[in-house]
Scaffold this active site. Structure first.
Site, PDB file in Angstrom:
ATOM      1  N   HIS A 260     -29.294  11.351  -2.652  1.00  0.00           N
ATOM      2  CA  HIS A 260     -30.241  12.113  -3.456  1.00  0.00           C
ATOM      3  C   HIS A 260     -29.561  13.211  -4.262  1.00  0.00           C
ATOM      4  CE1 HIS A 260     -33.262  15.341  -4.181  1.00  0.00           C
ATOM      5  NE2 HIS A 260     -33.972  14.310  -4.544  1.00  0.00           N
ATOM      6  N   CYS A 261     -28.429  13.713  -3.790  1.00  0.00           N
ATOM      7  CA  CYS A 261     -27.847  14.903  -4.408  1.00  0.00           C
ATOM      8  C   CYS A 261     -26.904  14.600  -5.566  1.00  0.00           C
ATOM      9  CB  CYS A 261     -27.108  15.727  -3.344  1.00  0.00           C
ATOM     10  SG  CYS A 261     -28.185  16.474  -2.112  1.00  0.00           S
TER      11      CYS A 261
END
Length: 419
Positions: A260-261
């Protein structure tokens, strides 16, 4: 019973945060809009890698519970927002979950409450997005009536060395008093706090951390592409360069970035910069390079299939490790998906082995999963090591009967082809 903490969003950030707070003795409640998440936690089931079912049971025994009822915010001393911040279909920042959470908090905000945003976003989100929603919805003023802070999460799934307790945590506030309240809260379960000058500095620090990784991953991937074209052993290059004890941080190439990052956060920075007339050329170049890697893997695999069978149509391609990170049950933004899509488009039969993922779909199509690694590799025309889970022993991979494309530099053997 008074509630010390309400955590909004019980995903990969919120649930570990709740666990840490409960362990510190805080009366903690989780709020999530997903009934599935809430019911699963109530039954003692964790949906987050790195948080065991047994740990959820301990949390429940200590008084923790999860709910979809926003009334749980009534009387809470501290509220921490840990909702996801993704991208729109156009690749722009999507703050809808943050905005929704801020509205929920605003409806029940009371004087003296501390509200902390941990969701990753661009500089200005706390002051320009969250603060107006809280103030307009409650009639209270941040810095006077209530306290507003930003503290970027630093959760590293699968990392057993660096935890919430011993990882330095950046905190900030909309005022000096807000920052002090945030420090007082986090010091209850975090050993070392770093106070930023303001919320924008704290927000920017988080984006810099992941953009640093993004750019360096792109650099080493492009080095790998160049080495492939020129016959240089990139893995030996990296081994030699990493021997330098200063001035060099080691990154390794792979089939693409996931999670996600790292694939998302640089887009937040680039989009914010573009809206203010600034172009992050380094991020744009990194985005282009990283976007090429899954296609590069597909091209290499198709070349191997052509060597083995004469053509890729009908050939059996086995994907080894489809998560975005080793030994973590998470397929968010995994490069395995575009790799599989490329192989399927070429007519190959694609199946996978991964002890962490029971189901995996690509373009609405469910890929067959195999649990017996040895038999699967015996039946495959080519195996592609996408993620170096601990279960993939170096020696066993090197002895595979099928051709093996190794994107992680792990295997050795006569039928092994390195990225």
């Amino acid at each position: 019973m008074a509630t010390d903490l309400v955590v909004i969003g019980l995903g990969h950030v919120g649930l570990p945060l709740s666990r840490a707070a409960v362990s510190a003795g805080l009366a903690t409640v989780g709020y999530d809009v997903s009934g599935t998440v809430v019911s699963g936690l109530a039954a003692g089931r964790s949906h987050v890698g790195g948080v065991l079912d047994a740990e959820v049971a301990v949390m429940l025994d200590a008084g923790f519970h999860a709910t979809t009822d926003p009334a749980v915010l009534d009387g809470a001393q501290t509220v921490v927002i840990c909702v996801p911040t993704g991208l729109t279909p156009e690749g722009l920042p999507d703050l809808s979950a943050v905005e929704d959470a801020a509205r929920v908090v605003a409806a029940r905000l009371r004087p003296g409450m501390l509200v902390v945003l941990e969701s990753t976003s661009y500089p200005g989100t706390t002051e320009d997005v969250v603060r107006p929603l809280l103030e307009h919805g409650s009639g209270l003023q941040a810095g006077g009536d209530f306290h507003l802070s930003y503290s970027p999460q630093r959760i590293d799934p699968g990392n057993e060395t660096w935890t919430i307790r011993n990882t330095p945590k950046v905190v900030s506030g909309c005022s000096a008093l807000c920052a002090k309240y945030a420090v007082a809260f986090y010091s209850l379960f975090v050993d070392h706090l770093v106070v930023a000058r303001g919320t924008r500095e704290a927000e920017m620090a988080k984006l810099l951390e992941n953009s640093y990784r993004y750019v360096n991953m792109a650099l080493v991937d492009e080095v790998a592409l160049f080495c492939h074209e020129t016959g240089i052993d990139v893995w030996d290059v990296l081994h030699c360069a990493a021997s330098k004890p200063f001035g060099f941080a080691s990154f390794r190439p792979g089939p693409g970035v996931g999670g996600h990052c790292v694939p998302v956060d640089p887009r937040y920075l680039a989009a914010r910069a573009e809206s203010q007339g600034f172009a992050f050329r380094t991020l744009a170049a990194a985005h282009e390079v990283l976007g090429r890697m899954p296609n590069h893997v597909v091209d290499r695999a198709l070349a191997l299939l052509t060597d083995v069978r004469g053509r890729p149509e009908g050939a059996r391609a086995l994907l080894l490790g489809i998560t975005y990170k080793a030994d973590v049950a998470d397929v968010r933004e995994t490069p395995a998906r575009p790799v599989a899509a490329g192989l399927l488009a070429a007519g190959a039969e694609v199946y996978y082995h991964d002890p962490y993922i029971a189901e995996f779909t690509v373009g609405g199509r469910s890929l067959p999963r195999t649990e017996n690694l040895r038999d699967a590799m015996a039946q495959a025309d080519v195996a592609i090591l996408l993620q170096d889970h601990a279960c993939y022993a170096r020696e066993a991979l090197g002895q595979a009967r099928c051709a093996l494309l190794d994107t992680r530099g792990k295997a050795v053997g006569g039928r092994v082809t390195l990225l």
